[in-house]
Write a protein that holds these residues in place. Sequence first.
Motif, PDB file in Angstrom:
ATOM      1  N   GLY A   9       0.803  -1.223   0.000  1.00 29.18           N
ATOM      2  CA  GLY A   9       0.000   0.000   0.000  1.00 29.18           C
ATOM      3  C   GLY A   9       0.832   1.268   0.000  1.00 29.18           C
ATOM      4  O   GLY A   9       0.301   2.341  -0.263  1.00 29.18           O
ATOM      5  N   ASP A  10       2.137   1.161   0.286  1.00 36.12           N
ATOM      6  CA  ASP A  10       2.996   2.344   0.250  1.00 36.12           C
ATOM      7  C   ASP A  10       3.150   2.831  -1.182  1.00 36.12           C
ATOM      8  O   ASP A  10       3.345   2.033  -2.104  1.00 36.12           O
ATOM      9  CB  ASP A  10       4.393   2.027   0.792  1.00 36.12           C
ATOM     10  CG  ASP A  10       4.443   1.957   2.309  1.00 36.12           C
ATOM     11  OD1 ASP A  10       3.464   2.354   2.960  1.00 36.12           O
ATOM     12  OD2 ASP A  10       5.463   1.493   2.837  1.00 36.12           O
ATOM     13  N   LEU A  11       3.078   4.149  -1.359  1.00 30.31           N
ATOM     14  CA  LEU A  11       3.357   4.764  -2.652  1.00 30.31           C
ATOM     15  C   LEU A  11       4.862   4.949  -2.769  1.00 30.31           C
ATOM     16  O   LEU A  11       5.500   5.470  -1.853  1.00 30.31           O
ATOM     17  CB  LEU A  11       2.641   6.115  -2.768  1.00 30.31           C
ATOM     18  CG  LEU A  11       2.733   6.828  -4.112  1.00 30.31           C
ATOM     19  CD1 LEU A  11       2.045   6.008  -5.201  1.00 30.31           C
ATOM     20  CD2 LEU A  11       2.106   8.204  -4.023  1.00 30.31           C
ATOM     21  N   VAL A  12       5.430   4.482  -3.882  1.00 26.12           N
ATOM     22  CA  VAL A  12       6.879   4.558  -4.073  1.00 26.12           C
ATOM     23  C   VAL A  12       7.202   5.112  -5.456  1.00 26.12           C
ATOM     24  O   VAL A  12       6.347   5.149  -6.343  1.00 26.12           O
ATOM     25  CB  VAL A  12       7.548   3.168  -3.910  1.00 26.12           C
ATOM     26  CG1 VAL A  12       7.440   2.672  -2.476  1.00 26.12           C
ATOM     27  CG2 VAL A  12       6.971   2.153  -4.878  1.00 26.12           C
ATOM     28  N   THR A  13       8.446   5.539  -5.616  1.00 21.04           N
ATOM     29  CA  THR A  13       8.938   5.989  -6.906  1.00 21.04           C
ATOM     30  C   THR A  13      10.289   5.332  -7.152  1.00 21.04           C
ATOM     31  O   THR A  13      11.015   5.022  -6.216  1.00 21.04           O
ATOM     32  CB  THR A  13       9.051   7.524  -6.977  1.00 21.04           C
ATOM     33  OG1 THR A  13       9.498   7.901  -8.274  1.00 21.04           O
ATOM     34  CG2 THR A  13      10.010   8.071  -5.938  1.00 21.04           C
ATOM     35  N   PHE A  14      10.585   5.086  -8.423  1.00 25.64           N
ATOM     36  CA  PHE A  14      11.872   4.502  -8.790  1.00 25.64           C
ATOM     37  C   PHE A  14      12.172   4.914 -10.215  1.00 25.64           C
ATOM     38  O   PHE A  14      11.278   5.308 -10.969  1.00 25.64           O
ATOM     39  CB  PHE A  14      11.858   2.974  -8.653  1.00 25.64           C
ATOM     40  CG  PHE A  14      10.805   2.284  -9.477  1.00 25.64           C
ATOM     41  CD1 PHE A  14      11.099   1.789 -10.729  1.00 25.64           C
ATOM     42  CD2 PHE A  14       9.526   2.139  -8.987  1.00 25.64           C
ATOM     43  CE1 PHE A  14      10.131   1.157 -11.495  1.00 25.64           C
ATOM     44  CE2 PHE A  14       8.542   1.500  -9.733  1.00 25.64           C
ATOM     45  CZ  PHE A  14       8.845   1.009 -10.993  1.00 25.64           C
TER      46      PHE A  14
END
Length: 71
Positions: A9-14
């Motif tokens: 559920g965590d929003l992440v960026t990569f």
Amino acid sequence: MGKRKLKPGDLVTFESHDEQCKPFQQFGTVKHYLYPHFHPDGYIEIVDEAGDTILFGNAGKGIQKVKKQID
């Protein structure tokens, strides 16, 4: 303890790459995150808004949790 705590559920960026191999910031939501004690980074599955898998594999250092912004 340097273990990064990513939860489903965590929003992440990569960083990802487009068809022309240009880098861009990809955003997604953690679907699964497995952190076995014997693995330095763990394994991760990230999905887009439609629920399609956009990243599956090692949870490398390039994956950053996005601070949720309140509009």
